[in-house]
Design an enzyme around this catalytic site. Structure first.
Site, PDB file in Angstrom:
ATOM      1  N   ASP A 212       0.812  -1.216   0.000  1.00 34.55           N
ATOM      2  CA  ASP A 212       0.000   0.000   0.000  1.00 34.55           C
ATOM      3  C   ASP A 212       0.846   1.267   0.000  1.00 34.55           C
ATOM      4  O   ASP A 212       0.322   2.364  -0.174  1.00 34.55           O
ATOM      5  CB  ASP A 212      -0.930  -0.015   1.227  1.00 34.55           C
ATOM      6  CG  ASP A 212      -2.032   1.034   1.151  1.00 34.55           C
ATOM      7  OD1 ASP A 212      -2.462   1.381   0.040  1.00 34.55           O
ATOM      8  OD2 ASP A 212      -2.465   1.515   2.213  1.00 34.55           O
ATOM      9  N   SER A 236      -8.169   5.161  -0.159  1.00 33.48           N
ATOM     10  CA  SER A 236      -8.153   3.833  -0.769  1.00 33.48           C
ATOM     11  C   SER A 236      -9.519   3.196  -0.570  1.00 33.48           C
ATOM     12  O   SER A 236     -10.079   3.233   0.532  1.00 33.48           O
ATOM     13  CB  SER A 236      -7.072   2.958  -0.119  1.00 33.48           C
ATOM     14  OG  SER A 236      -5.791   3.528  -0.299  1.00 33.48           O
ATOM     15  N   GLN A 286      -5.222  -1.658  -6.876  1.00 31.25           N
ATOM     16  CA  GLN A 286      -5.968  -0.869  -5.901  1.00 31.25           C
ATOM     17  C   GLN A 286      -6.863   0.123  -6.624  1.00 31.25           C
ATOM     18  O   GLN A 286      -6.472   0.711  -7.633  1.00 31.25           O
ATOM     19  CB  GLN A 286      -5.013  -0.103  -4.976  1.00 31.25           C
ATOM     20  CG  GLN A 286      -5.706   0.721  -3.902  1.00 31.25           C
ATOM     21  CD  GLN A 286      -4.709   1.445  -3.015  1.00 31.25           C
ATOM     22  OE1 GLN A 286      -4.429   2.621  -3.226  1.00 31.25           O
ATOM     23  NE2 GLN A 286      -4.167   0.752  -2.020  1.00 31.25           N
TER      24      GLN A 286
END
Length: 295
Positions: A212, A236, A286
């Site tokens: 991430d 996110s 993502q």
């Protein structure tokens, strides 16, 4: 402070940050991941959730994929309750669901799949095309002379993540510091600052944290801005990781990141993590929110 996860020893530092303790039947508790002034880091709760799921799976099954949805912003100064659901235990595969809860509200849901090692046909299309990390300058050297805001960000990065970095090429953030747009891609090497235990399950969780790092930032590069800038709301939304084989988080790994599209207030970012030997060890995708807001 040390602890254990499913009987696996957990040292201080990176894994101490991600440590979870058993709090009941298939219930675990993750320790606070920061201080109130910090913005909660999604990779930390993903890793904590994967740690909890891993603790309920036989040791001969390794994680091969995870899919997480960020439901609400987390509180970095509060512990997280991690409730594991044993969805399936098959002959080769096991599936676990995890619900992360803070202050009585769900902050993340995660599904992880585990499998026994198997032999099968193999191929790999992408190749590692990056200079070795030893040939690249340290971040403070590579960003010497950058705008003050970039240097402040570098200091924050050092406090935020327990990893060493080596950046390959100019970061989009440097261009944004000059008010310029940049292509939606970046590449860097990373490794844990400490030597971790040999258990590959712990390394998988540490790598889940790392996937991430900086990922959503590539989506704002073409717009000449940065995460946290006035007039831009970002978050996110969901995060998926595929583990193609074991890798150590305390050895140098190369992370290539790019954003293919941003539309409708959302952006898709993807990444590939390579080992020093050129082996593709992780694939990451993502979706994040990008929204204009009044200044």
């Amino acid at each position: 402070m040390a602890g254990t996860v499913g009987g696996v020893p957990v040292p201080g530092g990176l894994i101490d940050l991600l440590d979870v303790e058993e709090a009941g039947p298939d219930l675990f508790r993750g320790r606070p991941r920061g201080v109130p002034a910090d913005r909660a880091f999604g990779g930390a709760v993903v890793a904590q959730s994967l740690l909890a799921a891993t603790a309920t799976v036989p040791a001969d099954r390794a994680v091969h994929s995870l899919h997480a949805y960020f439901v609400r912003a987390g509180d970095p100064a509060a512990p997280t309750d991690l409730q594991v659901t044993r969805v399936r235990d098959g002959g080769s595969y096991a599936t676990r669901g995890v619900t992360a809860v803070q202050h009585g509200r769900t902050t993340l849901t995660l599904t992880a799949s585990f499998a026994r090692p198997e032999d099968g046909p193999g191929h790999q299309v992408p190749v590692l095309d990056a200079p070795p990390p030893e040939t690249l300058p340290a971040p403070e050297e590579s960003l010497a002379g950058a705008p003050a805001a970039v240097l402040e960000w570098l200091s924050w990065l050092d406090r935020r993540h327990p990893f060493h970095f080596r950046f390959d090429g100019a970061l989009p953030r440097v261009a944004a510091g000059r008010g310029e747009a940049a292509p939606p891609r970046q590449r860097f090497w990373f490794r844990s600052r400490e030597t971790l235990p040999d258990d590959p399950r712990l390394h998988a969780c540490a790598l889940a944290y790392a996937t991430d790092m900086l990922l959503l930032s590539v989506a704002v590069a073409p717009h000449g801005t940065v995460i946290g800038a006035p007039g831009l709301a970002t978050a996110s939304l969901d995060h998926a990781v595929w583990f193609h084989g074991p890798a150590r988080a305390d050895t140098w790994l190369c992370y290539e990141q790019e954003s293919a599209v941003s539309a409708g207030g959302r952006a898709i970012c993807s990444g590939r993590v390579f080992g020093r030997d050129g082996r593709l060890v992780l694939t990451v995708v993502q979706e994040g929110m990008l929204r204009r807001r009044p200044v």
